[in-house]
Scaffold this motif. Structure first.
Motif, PDB file in Angstrom:
ATOM      1  N   SER A  21      -6.685   0.812   6.830  1.00 11.80           N
ATOM      2  CA  SER A  21      -7.584   0.869   5.676  1.00 11.80           C
ATOM      3  C   SER A  21      -9.041   1.141   6.039  1.00 11.80           C
ATOM      4  N   LYS A  78      -1.385   6.762   3.861  1.00 17.08           N
ATOM      5  CA  LYS A  78      -2.469   6.200   4.668  1.00 17.08           C
ATOM      6  C   LYS A  78      -2.235   6.419   6.157  1.00 17.08           C
ATOM      7  N   LEU A 112       0.827  -1.210   0.000  1.00 19.02           N
ATOM      8  CA  LEU A 112       0.000   0.000   0.000  1.00 19.02           C
ATOM      9  C   LEU A 112       0.863   1.263   0.000  1.00 19.02           C
TER      10      LEU A 112
END
Length: 346
Positions: A194, A163, A158
């Motif tokens: 997430s 994030k 990711l």
């Protein structure tokens, strides 16, 4: 067929008997289902140009050598055929050795690869190492890295810095959790990376609405971040039982927020009713945070044993988490066994 030729025009010059048939047989030999052969070749037509005794065979042999079940190779090829074209010495082995150096046993890596073969394709230098360094820069302890990766291996692929930055800001602004607390949350439930803000805030708003202070809610989340993935409807039922049937003070929930992760009908009610029948008064942790066998032993002991500080969180039941991570009631497991178990349902 036209699309396939566009992707791999060399097929027009290939010998069916000499080049195509052997590759198909090789794939079938790896337990790739007959109906999936076309899909695999469409996804990665370059397979038709590889020598069977070269890269394809060595990559399979190496994965089996680290513990991948030979029966899982076929499904892995169907999911991510590209690993058949990856060189062991320069791509697969360095990734494995790096992850092992972080504390992940090969047995755990094998389970990860079986479930999510695409992890083999994560670029070590461009993706994996920078993401691991990023976790450390956000306060995650190095000794926790293996557990985090075992629980949520997809995060290695990711855009982690973006994030983590976003989530850390939300946790600080909305939940009043400082960077250090945020790092502990990531260690205990990396899937939170997430989760969307709307998902996170539902259980938080529920707890605040029950009269628990924002400071205490923050403590509960740091101790048990799995709260953020629970369905509010189930939390309501458990809270109602806690207040109406148990009649206990809210501070017990603050001290043991894991209460909400146990099944009301499958564990909380039946165990509490048995305690009532025996006339035993105990903490929530004492009668919930143990296996059925241990509960029986405690129930019929001549004294209530002193609680020993154990893991910061032992989940009571299966949670619907991203990655489907679950911790069972098994006790006395080695670190390797715990990591192994966490990957089984990945």
């Amino acid at each position: 067929m036209g699309e396939f030729v566009k992707k791999y025009p060399q097929v027009l010059h290939a010998s069916v008997v000499v080049e195509l048939v052997p590759v198909v047989r090789f794939l079938r030999g790896l337990d790739v289902e007959k109906q999936d052969i076309g899909y695999v070749l469409m996804k990665y037509p370059d397979l038709l140009g590889f020598k069977l005794e070269g890269t394809m065979s060595t990559s399979v042999a190496y994965l089996v050598s680290i513990g991948v079940n030979p029966r899982d190779i076929g499904p892995m090829v169907t999911q991510y055929p590209y690993f058949l074209g990856m060189r062991v010495g320069t791509m697969i082995k360095p990734l494995v050795e790096y992850l092992v150096s972080l504390g992940l046993p090969k047995k755990v890596l094998a389970r990860m690869f079986e479930k999510r073969a695409y992890i083999i394709g994560y670029d070590l230098e461009e993706m994996v190492k920078p993401n691991v360094d990023c976790l450390v820069s956000f306060g995650v302890r190095k000794e926790a890295l293996a557990s985090i990766i075992a629980q949520y291996p997809q995060m290695l692929g990711l855009p982690l810095k973006a994030k983590l930055s976003t989530q850390q800001y939300i946790f600080n602004l909305k939940l009043k959790i400082d960077p250090e607390g945020f790092a502990r949350v990531i260690e205990r439930m990396p899937q939170v990376i997430s989760l969307g803000q709307n998902v996170i805030m539902k259980p938080v708003d529920f707890l605040l609405g029950r009269g628990i202070s924002a400071e205490d809610v923050a403590k509960m989340i740091v101790k048990c971040p799995q709260l953020l993935a629970l369905q509010v409807g189930l939390m309501k039922n458990s809270f109602y039982f806690f207040k109406s049937e148990m009649g206990r003070p809210l501070k017990e929930l603050v001290e043991f927020p894991e209460y909400f992760t146990y099944g009301l009908e499958s564990r909380i009610k039946p165990r509490y009713q048995r305690l009532q029948h025996k006339g035993i008064r105990s903490s929530l942790s004492w009668f919930l945070n143990c296996s059925d066998q241990r509960f029986e032993e405690r129930l019929y002991a001549d004294y209530i044993e002193t609680e020993i500080q154990g893991p910061s969180f032992v989940m009571g039941g299966k949670l619907d988490l991203p990655g489907n991570q679950m911790v069972s009631d098994d006790e006395d497991e080695s670190d390797d066994e715990i990591l192994y178990r966490r990957t089984v349902s990945l």
